[in-house]
Scaffold this active site. Sequence first.
Site, short mmCIF file in Angstrom:
data_model
loop_
_atom_site.label_atom_id
_atom_site.label_comp_id
_atom_site.label_asym_id
_atom_site.label_seq_id
_atom_site.Cartn_x
_atom_site.Cartn_y
_atom_site.Cartn_z
N HIS A 53 -17.09 22.59 5.79
CA HIS A 53 -18.05 21.97 6.69
C HIS A 53 -18.14 20.48 6.43
O HIS A 53 -17.70 19.98 5.40
CB HIS A 53 -19.43 22.63 6.57
P1 TYD Z 1 -22.83 27.69 2.49
O1 TYD Z 1 -23.18 26.37 3.09
O2 TYD Z 1 -21.91 28.58 3.24
O3 TYD Z 1 -22.24 27.47 1.03
P2 TYD Z 1 -20.99 26.53 0.63
O4 TYD Z 1 -20.72 25.63 1.74
O5 TYD Z 1 -21.54 25.74 -0.49
O6 TYD Z 1 -19.87 27.42 0.32
O7 TYD Z 1 -24.19 28.44 2.18
C1 TYD Z 1 -24.28 29.83 2.00
C2 TYD Z 1 -25.64 30.30 2.51
O8 TYD Z 1 -26.70 29.73 1.75
C3 TYD Z 1 -25.88 29.95 3.95
O9 TYD Z 1 -26.52 31.05 4.58
C4 TYD Z 1 -26.85 28.79 3.89
C5 TYD Z 1 -27.58 29.02 2.60
N1 TYD Z 1 -27.99 27.76 1.91
C6 TYD Z 1 -29.33 27.42 1.85
O10 TYD Z 1 -30.22 28.12 2.33
N2 TYD Z 1 -29.67 26.26 1.20
C7 TYD Z 1 -28.74 25.44 0.66
O11 TYD Z 1 -29.09 24.37 0.09
C8 TYD Z 1 -27.34 25.81 0.75
C9 TYD Z 1 -26.27 24.93 0.17
C10 TYD Z 1 -27.03 26.99 1.38
#
Ligand code: TYD
Length: 138
Positions: A53
Site C-alpha cells: 500500500h
Molecule cells: P495492514 O495494513 O494490512 O498491515 P500491513 O500493511 O502492515 O501488512 O493491517 C492489517 C489490519 O490491521 C487491517 O485490518 C487494518 C488494521 N490496522 C489497524 O487497525 N491499525 C493500524 O495501525 C494498522 C497498521 C493496521
Amino acid sequence: MSLKDLCPVLHFGDLGDERGKLVVIEGARAIPFEIKRVFYIYDSDSTVVRGQHANRDSEFVLINVAGSSKVRITDGKEEIIVALDKPMTGVYIPKMIWKDMYDFSPDSVLLVLASTHYDGSEYIRNYEEYLKEMRDRK
Ligand code: TYD
C-alpha cells in the site's frame, strides 16, 4: 530527488554500555516526524508479503528490532530494496510511497513508527490506483 534521498536509511545512536544496548528514537529529532502510533509485525513467515500500500497522509519509519526483513519501496518509477537487519537502523518512508515488506526471518520483529493515528481511508491498496494518483498529482 532520487528515491534513496526521499527514503533515507537512518542510523540511531547506541547508548548501550556493559549492561547491554540501548537505542532511543525521539520524535521530530531522530526521525522527521512526531510519533503518533507504534505497531509491530512478527510471526510473518518468509513467504508472506505485507504492506502493499501507499499512504496519502502517513509517514513511517521501519526498524527490525529483532531478526530481519526487506522492504521494497517505489514511487512508481524507481524502486529500491532496503534490508532491515539491525536494531539501530531504520528506513524513513514519506507519504505517497508504495511499500512491500517481505522475506521475514522467523525471529523478525518489525517495528513501525507512524506520524498519524490509524485511518484506513488514507491507504491506497490498489497499485494501478496509486500510479494514477501519482500521475494526477503532477
Ligand atoms: P495492514 O495494513 O494490512 O498491515 P500491513 O500493511 O502492515 O501488512 O493491517 C492489517 C489490519 O490491521 C487491517 O485490518 C487494518 C488494521 N490496522 C489497524 O487497525 N491499525 C493500524 O495501525 C494498522 C497498521 C493496521
